[in-house]
Write a protein that holds these residues in place. Structure first.
Motif, PDB file in Angstrom:
ATOM      1  N   LYS A   1       6.506  16.613  19.018  1.00 45.26           N
ATOM      2  CA  LYS A   1       7.353  17.160  17.949  1.00 45.26           C
ATOM      3  C   LYS A   1       8.572  16.264  17.716  1.00 45.26           C
ATOM      4  O   LYS A   1       8.930  15.962  16.577  1.00 45.26           O
ATOM      5  N   ARG A   2       9.188  15.816  18.819  1.00 47.49           N
ATOM      6  CA  ARG A   2      10.374  14.957  18.673  1.00 47.49           C
ATOM      7  C   ARG A   2       9.996  13.594  18.102  1.00 47.49           C
ATOM      8  O   ARG A   2      10.744  13.016  17.296  1.00 47.49           O
ATOM      9  N   ALA A   3       8.830  13.079  18.474  1.00 49.73           N
ATOM     10  CA  ALA A   3       8.371  11.798  17.934  1.00 49.73           C
ATOM     11  C   ALA A   3       8.140  11.904  16.429  1.00 49.73           C
ATOM     12  O   ALA A   3       8.502  10.994  15.666  1.00 49.73           O
ATOM     13  N   ALA A   4       7.545  13.014  16.001  1.00 47.31           N
ATOM     14  CA  ALA A   4       7.303  13.229  14.572  1.00 47.31           C
ATOM     15  C   ALA A   4       8.623  13.293  13.807  1.00 47.31           C
ATOM     16  O   ALA A   4       8.749  12.744  12.704  1.00 47.31           O
ATOM     17  N   GLU A   5       9.621  13.935  14.402  1.00 42.28           N
ATOM     18  CA  GLU A   5      10.946  14.015  13.767  1.00 42.28           C
ATOM     19  C   GLU A   5      11.581  12.630  13.654  1.00 42.28           C
ATOM     20  O   GLU A   5      12.158  12.281  12.610  1.00 42.28           O
ATOM     21  N   LEU A   6      11.456  11.839  14.714  1.00 39.07           N
ATOM     22  CA  LEU A   6      12.018  10.482  14.684  1.00 39.07           C
ATOM     23  C   LEU A   6      11.352   9.642  13.596  1.00 39.07           C
ATOM     24  O   LEU A   6      12.036   8.949  12.834  1.00 39.07           O
ATOM     25  N   LEU A   7      10.041   9.702  13.524  1.00 36.94           N
ATOM     26  CA  LEU A   7       9.323   8.915  12.517  1.00 36.94           C
ATOM     27  C   LEU A   7       9.724   9.322  11.104  1.00 36.94           C
ATOM     28  O   LEU A   7       9.858   8.479  10.214  1.00 36.94           O
ATOM     29  N   ASN A   8       9.940  10.611  10.915  1.00 36.31           N
ATOM     30  CA  ASN A   8      10.382  11.091   9.606  1.00 36.31           C
ATOM     31  C   ASN A   8      11.762  10.530   9.267  1.00 36.31           C
ATOM     32  O   ASN A   8      12.069  10.272   8.097  1.00 36.31           O
ATOM     33  N   GLU A   9      12.581  10.294  10.288  1.00 33.72           N
ATOM     34  CA  GLU A   9      13.925   9.738  10.075  1.00 33.72           C
ATOM     35  C   GLU A   9      13.882   8.236   9.784  1.00 33.72           C
ATOM     36  O   GLU A   9      14.636   7.749   8.932  1.00 33.72           O
ATOM     37  N   ILE A  10      13.015   7.501  10.484  1.00 35.87           N
ATOM     38  CA  ILE A  10      13.134   6.036  10.459  1.00 35.87           C
ATOM     39  C   ILE A  10      12.183   5.324   9.506  1.00 35.87           C
ATOM     40  O   ILE A  10      12.461   4.189   9.097  1.00 35.87           O
TER      41      ILE A  10
ATOM     42  N   VAL B   1      -0.532   2.416  14.365  1.00 40.61           N
ATOM     43  CA  VAL B   1      -0.725   3.584  15.233  1.00 40.61           C
ATOM     44  C   VAL B   1      -1.955   3.404  16.118  1.00 40.61           C
ATOM     45  O   VAL B   1      -2.918   2.725  15.757  1.00 40.61           O
ATOM     46  N   THR B   2      -1.904   4.010  17.289  1.00 38.96           N
ATOM     47  CA  THR B   2      -3.057   4.036  18.185  1.00 38.96           C
ATOM     48  C   THR B   2      -3.661   5.434  18.138  1.00 38.96           C
ATOM     49  O   THR B   2      -3.403   6.192  17.206  1.00 38.96           O
ATOM     50  N   TRP B   3      -4.453   5.790  19.145  1.00 36.47           N
ATOM     51  CA  TRP B   3      -5.102   7.106  19.126  1.00 36.47           C
ATOM     52  C   TRP B   3      -5.034   7.742  20.514  1.00 36.47           C
ATOM     53  O   TRP B   3      -4.455   7.179  21.434  1.00 36.47           O
ATOM     54  N   GLY B   4      -5.630   8.914  20.641  1.00 43.20           N
ATOM     55  CA  GLY B   4      -5.578   9.657  21.896  1.00 43.20           C
ATOM     56  C   GLY B   4      -4.947  11.022  21.672  1.00 43.20           C
ATOM     57  O   GLY B   4      -4.478  11.346  20.571  1.00 43.20           O
ATOM     58  N   ASN B   5      -4.905  11.824  22.723  1.00 45.01           N
ATOM     59  CA  ASN B   5      -4.434  13.202  22.622  1.00 45.01           C
ATOM     60  C   ASN B   5      -2.972  13.294  22.184  1.00 45.01           C
ATOM     61  O   ASN B   5      -2.621  14.065  21.279  1.00 45.01           O
ATOM     62  N   THR B   6      -2.109  12.500  22.805  1.00 42.56           N
ATOM     63  CA  THR B   6      -0.683  12.533  22.452  1.00 42.56           C
ATOM     64  C   THR B   6      -0.469  12.102  21.009  1.00 42.56           C
ATOM     65  O   THR B   6       0.286  12.736  20.260  1.00 42.56           O
ATOM     66  N   MET B   7      -1.148  11.028  20.611  1.00 38.64           N
ATOM     67  CA  MET B   7      -1.002  10.533  19.233  1.00 38.64           C
ATOM     68  C   MET B   7      -1.470  11.558  18.207  1.00 38.64           C
ATOM     69  O   MET B   7      -0.860  11.713  17.151  1.00 38.64           O
ATOM     70  N   TYR B   8      -2.542  12.260  18.534  1.00 37.15           N
ATOM     71  CA  TYR B   8      -3.050  13.286  17.614  1.00 37.15           C
ATOM     72  C   TYR B   8      -2.030  14.419  17.464  1.00 37.15           C
ATOM     73  O   TYR B   8      -1.807  14.929  16.362  1.00 37.15           O
ATOM     74  N   HIS B   9      -1.389  14.811  18.570  1.00 38.30           N
ATOM     75  CA  HIS B   9      -0.366  15.859  18.497  1.00 38.30           C
ATOM     76  C   HIS B   9       0.825  15.405  17.650  1.00 38.30           C
ATOM     77  O   HIS B   9       1.402  16.207  16.908  1.00 38.30           O
ATOM     78  N   ILE B  10       1.196  14.136  17.771  1.00 39.32           N
ATOM     79  CA  ILE B  10       2.276  13.613  16.926  1.00 39.32           C
ATOM     80  C   ILE B  10       1.873  13.716  15.459  1.00 39.32           C
ATOM     81  O   ILE B  10       2.641  14.183  14.616  1.00 39.32           O
ATOM     82  N   ALA B  11       0.663  13.282  15.170  1.00 39.46           N
ATOM     83  CA  ALA B  11       0.168  13.279  13.786  1.00 39.46           C
ATOM     84  C   ALA B  11       0.172  14.674  13.173  1.00 39.46           C
ATOM     85  O   ALA B  11       0.523  14.850  12.003  1.00 39.46           O
ATOM     86  N   THR B  12      -0.208  15.680  13.963  1.00 37.98           N
ATOM     87  CA  THR B  12      -0.253  17.057  13.431  1.00 37.98           C
ATOM     88  C   THR B  12       1.142  17.634  13.211  1.00 37.98           C
ATOM     89  O   THR B  12       1.299  18.618  12.495  1.00 37.98           O
ATOM     90  N   ASN B  13       2.162  17.016  13.825  1.00 42.46           N
ATOM     91  CA  ASN B  13       3.543  17.485  13.650  1.00 42.46           C
ATOM     92  C   ASN B  13       4.282  16.773  12.519  1.00 42.46           C
ATOM     93  O   ASN B  13       5.405  17.160  12.173  1.00 42.46           O
ATOM     94  N   LEU B  14       3.677  15.728  11.967  1.00 38.30           N
ATOM     95  CA  LEU B  14       4.349  14.977  10.907  1.00 38.30           C
ATOM     96  C   LEU B  14       4.504  15.803   9.636  1.00 38.30           C
ATOM     97  O   LEU B  14       3.599  16.553   9.249  1.00 38.30           O
ATOM     98  N   LYS B  15       5.643  15.642   8.992  1.00 38.17           N
ATOM     99  CA  LYS B  15       5.881  16.282   7.696  1.00 38.17           C
ATOM    100  C   LYS B  15       5.821  15.197   6.612  1.00 38.17           C
ATOM    101  O   LYS B  15       6.151  14.044   6.867  1.00 38.17           O
ATOM    102  N   LYS B  16       5.401  15.592   5.433  1.00 42.46           N
ATOM    103  CA  LYS B  16       5.289  14.621   4.349  1.00 42.46           C
ATOM    104  C   LYS B  16       6.659  14.101   3.949  1.00 42.46           C
ATOM    105  O   LYS B  16       7.623  14.854   3.839  1.00 42.46           O
ATOM    106  N   LYS B  17       6.719  12.785   3.742  1.00 43.13           N
ATOM    107  CA  LYS B  17       7.967  12.147   3.339  1.00 43.13           C
ATOM    108  C   LYS B  17       7.723  11.298   2.100  1.00 43.13           C
ATOM    109  O   LYS B  17       6.735  10.551   2.039  1.00 43.13           O
ATOM    110  N   ARG B  18       8.609  11.410   1.142  1.00 44.25           N
ATOM    111  CA  ARG B  18       8.460  10.640  -0.097  1.00 44.25           C
ATOM    112  C   ARG B  18       8.923   9.205   0.131  1.00 44.25           C
ATOM    113  O   ARG B  18      10.116   8.900   0.050  1.00 44.25           O
TER     114      ARG B  18
END
Length: 313
Positions: free
Chosen positions: A96-105, A114-131
């Motif tokens: 969740k915190r990684a998704a928030e950081l990516l939305n900021e930066i 991006v890579t893959w795996g369980n942690t990466m998938y959880h990050i991806a599902t937490n991402l919010k759309k950014k214009r």
């Protein structure tokens, strides 16, 4: 101060702070007015009979982050507060915190690898759309599995691309080839070469570390024989982008590394933002090895993992 007055102040404080009674209830019990109770409680603090200490876990985490940042020479460290030391619970918070950081930066024109795996998938599902405009999302390593085990490779890249208003760039190849010459020939294809080159050009790299435990994802997808698995487990501590490294961060096996598809670890050192997201007891050695190898300049982890990292020599 008279002993009777002192006793009254302490009794009022005990009933308020320890028995959790309201000021009105205390006034009735002690036979005084409610405003008197309010004054007595204020006096209890002024006289030092009551000391109020606020324990803010986030403040402690800031200090942990500062120490980890200093130890490994990182640009940024974010330490999340997980309520319990459990791998599944920790993933939820750091993702969740990684998704928030990516939305900021992430900004217009960025190339995000991006890579893959369980942690990466959880990050991806937490991402919010950014214009944003002109962002590219690139898969950094091969993700096609020989087994039924899901690596979440395509799902992760898809969700990242959707969040940043772009199309995903896949690396549609096996994770590891049996023969380095075959891998070299496949990578010479101009379409594949272009994707790999874009991965090298990415200014933002987002990745986690894998372990070398028996149930590690790379062992479950069927690319190694038993002898290779045993050798990896004896000498390596983890992997990034399917490339194994030792506790000091050096590549474990040049032979296996030459069979591996995708970005080389040395390329991660050149990134403007090389973001490692990982936590949990199983991954401590792998995180330490990755940070010792200087493959990340950003780290997102939890308070339990941060404490363990500081304890390591």
């Amino acid at each position: 101060m008279e002993k009777g007055k002192q006793r009254l102040i302490i009794d009022a404080a005990r009933l308020y702070y320890e028995s959790d009674l309201s000021q009105q209830e205390i006034a009735k019990k002690l036979g005084v007015s409610r405003p008197t109770i309010s004054r007595l409680l204020q006096q209890a603090k002024e006289l030092g009979f009551v000391r109020i200490e606020i324990m803010d876990p986030m403040e402690n985490n800031k200090e942990l982050a500062r120490k980890v940042k200093s130890k490994y020479g990182l640009h940024t460290v974010l330490v999340c507060n997980s309520p319990i030391n459990d791998d599944n619970e920790i993933i939820q918070f750091i993702a969740k915190r990684a998704a928030e950081l990516l939305n900021e930066i992430v900004t217009d024109g960025d190339i995000v690898g991006v890579t893959w795996g369980n942690t990466m998938y959880h990050i991806a599902t937490n991402l919010k759309k950014k214009r944003v405009k002109g962002v590219e999302v690139i898969q950094l390593n091969g993700g096609i599995s020989q087994s039924q085990v899901n690596t979440y490779a395509s799902e992760t890249v898809n969700l990242f691309a959707e969040a940043f208003n772009t199309i995903p760039r896949y690396l549609p190849l096996p994770i590891i080839f049996d023969n380095p010459e075959v891998k070299k020939m496949v990578e010479s294809d101009r379409h594949i070469r272009r994707i790999i080159e874009m991965g090298k050009q990415a200014n933002v790299a987002v990745f986690t570390v894998g372990t070398v435990k028996k149930n590690a994802l790379l062992f479950r997808v069927g690319y190694f024989n038993k002898e290779e698995e045993k050798d990896i487990q004896q000498h390596a501590v983890g992997d990034i982008c399917s490339r194994f490294f030792t506790e000091s961060g050096e590549i474990f096996s040049e032979i296996i590394d030459k069979r591996t598809v995708g970005i080389e670890l040395e390329e991660l050192k050149k990134k403007e933002k090389s973001i490692l997201i990982a936590g949990g007891e199983k991954k401590i050695e792998a995180i330490h090895g990755a940070l010792s190898g200087k493959y990340a300049n950003y780290l997102i982890t939890d308070q339990f993992t941060a404490k363990h990292l500081l304890e390591l020599e």
